[in-house]
Design a protein around this motif. Structure first.
Motif, PDB file in Angstrom:
ATOM      1  N   GLN A 160       0.795  -1.223   0.000  1.00 34.89           N
ATOM      2  CA  GLN A 160       0.000   0.000   0.000  1.00 34.89           C
ATOM      3  C   GLN A 160       0.833   1.280   0.000  1.00 34.89           C
ATOM      4  OE1 GLN A 160      -3.373  -0.073  -0.474  1.00 34.89           O
ATOM      5  NE2 GLN A 160      -2.906  -2.218  -0.803  1.00 34.89           N
ATOM      6  N   LEU A 161       2.143   1.160   0.015  1.00 38.59           N
ATOM      7  CA  LEU A 161       2.998   2.329  -0.111  1.00 38.59           C
ATOM      8  C   LEU A 161       3.062   2.702  -1.591  1.00 38.59           C
ATOM      9  CD1 LEU A 161       4.981   4.429   1.007  1.00 38.59           C
ATOM     10  CD2 LEU A 161       6.794   2.699   0.781  1.00 38.59           C
ATOM     11  N   VAL A 162       2.532   3.865  -1.927  1.00 35.99           N
ATOM     12  CA  VAL A 162       2.410   4.253  -3.330  1.00 35.99           C
ATOM     13  C   VAL A 162       3.690   4.932  -3.795  1.00 35.99           C
ATOM     14  CG1 VAL A 162       1.020   5.546  -5.009  1.00 35.99           C
ATOM     15  CG2 VAL A 162      -0.083   4.469  -3.044  1.00 35.99           C
ATOM     16  N   ILE A 163       4.620   4.086  -4.226  1.00 31.58           N
ATOM     17  CA  ILE A 163       5.858   4.550  -4.855  1.00 31.58           C
ATOM     18  C   ILE A 163       6.033   3.754  -6.140  1.00 31.58           C
ATOM     19  CG2 ILE A 163       6.991   5.310  -2.731  1.00 31.58           C
ATOM     20  CD1 ILE A 163       8.465   2.642  -2.650  1.00 31.58           C
ATOM     21  N   LYS A 164       6.789   4.300  -7.055  1.00 26.92           N
ATOM     22  CA  LYS A 164       6.900   3.714  -8.390  1.00 26.92           C
ATOM     23  C   LYS A 164       7.277   2.238  -8.352  1.00 26.92           C
ATOM     24  CE  LYS A 164       9.283   4.153 -12.818  1.00 26.92           C
ATOM     25  NZ  LYS A 164      10.120   5.010 -13.695  1.00 26.92           N
ATOM     26  N   ALA A 171      -2.667  -6.704 -14.335  1.00 27.29           N
ATOM     27  CA  ALA A 171      -3.628  -6.886 -15.426  1.00 27.29           C
ATOM     28  C   ALA A 171      -3.766  -5.577 -16.186  1.00 27.29           C
ATOM     29  CB  ALA A 171      -4.982  -7.314 -14.867  1.00 27.29           C
ATOM     30  N   ASP A 172      -4.306  -5.660 -17.384  1.00 26.97           N
ATOM     31  CA  ASP A 172      -4.579  -4.441 -18.133  1.00 26.97           C
ATOM     32  C   ASP A 172      -5.597  -3.588 -17.376  1.00 26.97           C
ATOM     33  OD1 ASP A 172      -2.899  -5.316 -20.088  1.00 26.97           O
ATOM     34  OD2 ASP A 172      -4.444  -5.556 -21.643  1.00 26.97           O
ATOM     35  N   ALA A 173      -5.452  -2.292 -17.476  1.00 21.30           N
ATOM     36  CA  ALA A 173      -6.400  -1.385 -16.823  1.00 21.30           C
ATOM     37  C   ALA A 173      -7.818  -1.698 -17.286  1.00 21.30           C
ATOM     38  CB  ALA A 173      -6.045   0.063 -17.143  1.00 21.30           C
ATOM     39  N   GLY A 174      -8.741  -1.716 -16.321  1.00 21.80           N
ATOM     40  CA  GLY A 174     -10.132  -2.001 -16.621  1.00 21.80           C
ATOM     41  C   GLY A 174     -10.509  -3.459 -16.569  1.00 21.80           C
ATOM     42  N   LYS A 175      -9.512  -4.342 -16.371  1.00 25.58           N
ATOM     43  CA  LYS A 175      -9.775  -5.786 -16.392  1.00 25.58           C
ATOM     44  C   LYS A 175      -9.788  -6.418 -15.004  1.00 25.58           C
ATOM     45  CE  LYS A 175      -9.802  -5.873 -20.901  1.00 25.58           C
ATOM     46  NZ  LYS A 175     -11.087  -6.040 -21.633  1.00 25.58           N
ATOM     47  N   ARG A 176      -9.413  -5.669 -13.985  1.00 27.25           N
ATOM     48  CA  ARG A 176      -9.320  -6.231 -12.630  1.00 27.25           C
ATOM     49  C   ARG A 176      -9.679  -5.151 -11.624  1.00 27.25           C
ATOM     50  NH1 ARG A 176      -4.966  -6.736  -8.635  1.00 27.25           N
ATOM     51  NH2 ARG A 176      -5.095  -8.737  -7.526  1.00 27.25           N
ATOM     52  N   TRP A 177     -10.547  -5.496 -10.666  1.00 29.96           N
ATOM     53  CA  TRP A 177     -10.874  -4.580  -9.579  1.00 29.96           C
ATOM     54  C   TRP A 177     -10.064  -4.988  -8.352  1.00 29.96           C
ATOM     55  CZ3 TRP A 177     -12.655  -4.650  -4.550  1.00 29.96           C
ATOM     56  CH2 TRP A 177     -13.088  -3.424  -4.015  1.00 29.96           C
ATOM     57  N   ALA A 178      -9.334  -4.054  -7.772  1.00 25.49           N
ATOM     58  CA  ALA A 178      -8.550  -4.325  -6.564  1.00 25.49           C
ATOM     59  C   ALA A 178      -8.443  -3.045  -5.758  1.00 25.49           C
ATOM     60  CB  ALA A 178      -7.160  -4.860  -6.910  1.00 25.49           C
ATOM     61  N   TYR A 179      -8.841  -3.136  -4.523  1.00 26.27           N
ATOM     62  CA  TYR A 179      -8.921  -1.983  -3.624  1.00 26.27           C
ATOM     63  C   TYR A 179      -7.543  -1.672  -3.064  1.00 26.27           C
ATOM     64  CZ  TYR A 179     -11.042   0.713   0.268  1.00 26.27           C
ATOM     65  OH  TYR A 179     -11.433   1.674   1.150  1.00 26.27           O
ATOM     66  N   GLY A 180      -7.061  -0.453  -3.290  1.00 24.13           N
ATOM     67  CA  GLY A 180      -5.727  -0.130  -2.811  1.00 24.13           C
ATOM     68  C   GLY A 180      -5.486   1.362  -2.753  1.00 24.13           C
TER      69      GLY A 180
END
Length: 356
Positions: A160-164, A171-180
């Motif tokens: 959950q640390l948002v660094i590069k 997955a390709d954007a729009g193909k997987r839902w994941a809460y983060g």
């Protein structure tokens, strides 16, 4: 002298119902009420006038205390029906919204779009610059600002640390839902597009316009908003009115309605950082399991909610013109970080006994 003091005290109610300072006329009881942007005046209405079951109030309060609650409010048509504080909490105490504050980010992003500063369908890299993830460029280019709003970037959600270095391809954007926590990049999108800090833009365009108090705590891992209970209720009231506060449409109505409708088909119980009731199935944080049924089976099907860890809640129920706020410690101390928990159903059992 004692009689005079007693008389004075009786004239000062705990919840002031005096005319708000910026209203020329009191709001008729059947119309939506908005408190003044400053001061403590806030109209109330009684349980009896609504035909509610007053005998069920004590069991509700007892349950809230038992489940480590700090505050609880119910608004109907904008007026306070219940306002309770527990365990040393007061009306002025500030408390973290946890992930319920994501909805503030959603609203601020919508305001920036209506001002022409951004378009949620544009690539996120248009605002963040290329190379903001650790993905191959062709995969990063698939991610739009809308994917950040809907938790469908396709990026790894394990750290959950948002660094590069943590923003890796799954997955390709729009193909997987994941809460983060990658939604935090929306703050950078707003900041870059408005040429000011996210906090400054949020305060000018949202917070100050509805009289909220509070501040952002920009931690290394979590970006959390904290405020008193009434400020949380003010935002809930804005949400109940589809982004409108009194006579001002602060957030574009069409954007807000998009926010509280299914944003994708993977998890239909999720909008633009809002949780949605009444759908056929739902997913929860830290899991790819799809559960059948509504998010909160005994709550109104039209309810949408801001949900945060340790059971911070804003429930908005348009059919009942109602907003409900709960702040506190985790109801289940063994499960404190689960934004969607069994607490909601247990709480709604108690609420239903009062309002039905």
């Amino acid at each position: 002298m004692k009689v005079q003091i007693l008389t004075l005290l009786l004239l000062i109610p705990f919840f002031s119902c005096e005319k708000p300072e910026d209203d020329s006329e009191p709001t008729p009881p059947g119309e939506m009420y908005f408190p003044a942007k400053s001061g403590n005046a806030w109209e109330t209405t009684s349980l009896a006038s609504l035909g509610w079951n007053e005998n069920a109030v004590k069991p509700l309060k007892d349950f809230l205390v038992e489940k480590n609650s700090k505050s609880f409010m119910i608004l109907v048509n904008g007026r306070i029906v219940m306002e309770e504080y527990f365990n040393g909490h007061t009306a002025s105490t500030s408390w973290a919204w946890n992930s319920a504050g994501k909805t503030l980010v959603s609203a601020t992003t919508g305001i920036a779009q209506q001002e022409g500063l951004l378009n949620i369908n544009d690539k996120a890299s248009q605002y963040l610059g290329t190379g903001w993830t650790n993905e191959p460029l062709e995969k990063e280019n698939l991610i739009t600002t809308r994917h950040l709003l809907t938790m469908t970037t396709g990026l790894n959600d394990e750290n959950q640390l948002v660094i590069k270095s943590n923003l890796n391809y799954v997955a390709d954007a729009g193909k997987r839902w994941a809460y983060g926590n990658v939604f935090q990049k929306l703050m950078d999108v707003v900041s870059e597009s408005s040429d000011q800090s996210f906090e400054s833009y949020f305060e000018a365009k949202l917070k100050n316009k509805i009289g909220m108090e509070g501040k952002w705590n920009m931690g290394l891992i979590f970006k959390l908003y904290q405020s008193n209970t009434r400020s949380m209720a003010r935002f809930g009231l804005l949400a109940l009115n589809n982004g409108k506060w009194k006579d001002e449409q602060i957030l574009n109505e069409s954007f807000f309605k998009e926010s509280v409708n299914s944003s994708q088909n993977i998890n239909p119980s999720y909008g633009y950082l809002w949780w949605l009731n009444g759908k056929n199935n739902y997913m929860v944080p830290s899991s790819q399991t799809v559960f059948p049924g509504m998010l909160v089976s005994n709550a109104p099907s039209d309810m949408y909610a801001a949900m945060g860890a340790e059971d911070q809640r804003i429930y908005v129920i348009p059919s009942k013109k109602m907003v409900i706020i709960r702040m506190g410690n985790a109801a289940d101390k063994a499960n404190p970080y689960f934004a969607v928990s069994g607490f909601d159903k247990a709480l709604w059992d108690k609420i239903n006994a009062v309002i039905k």
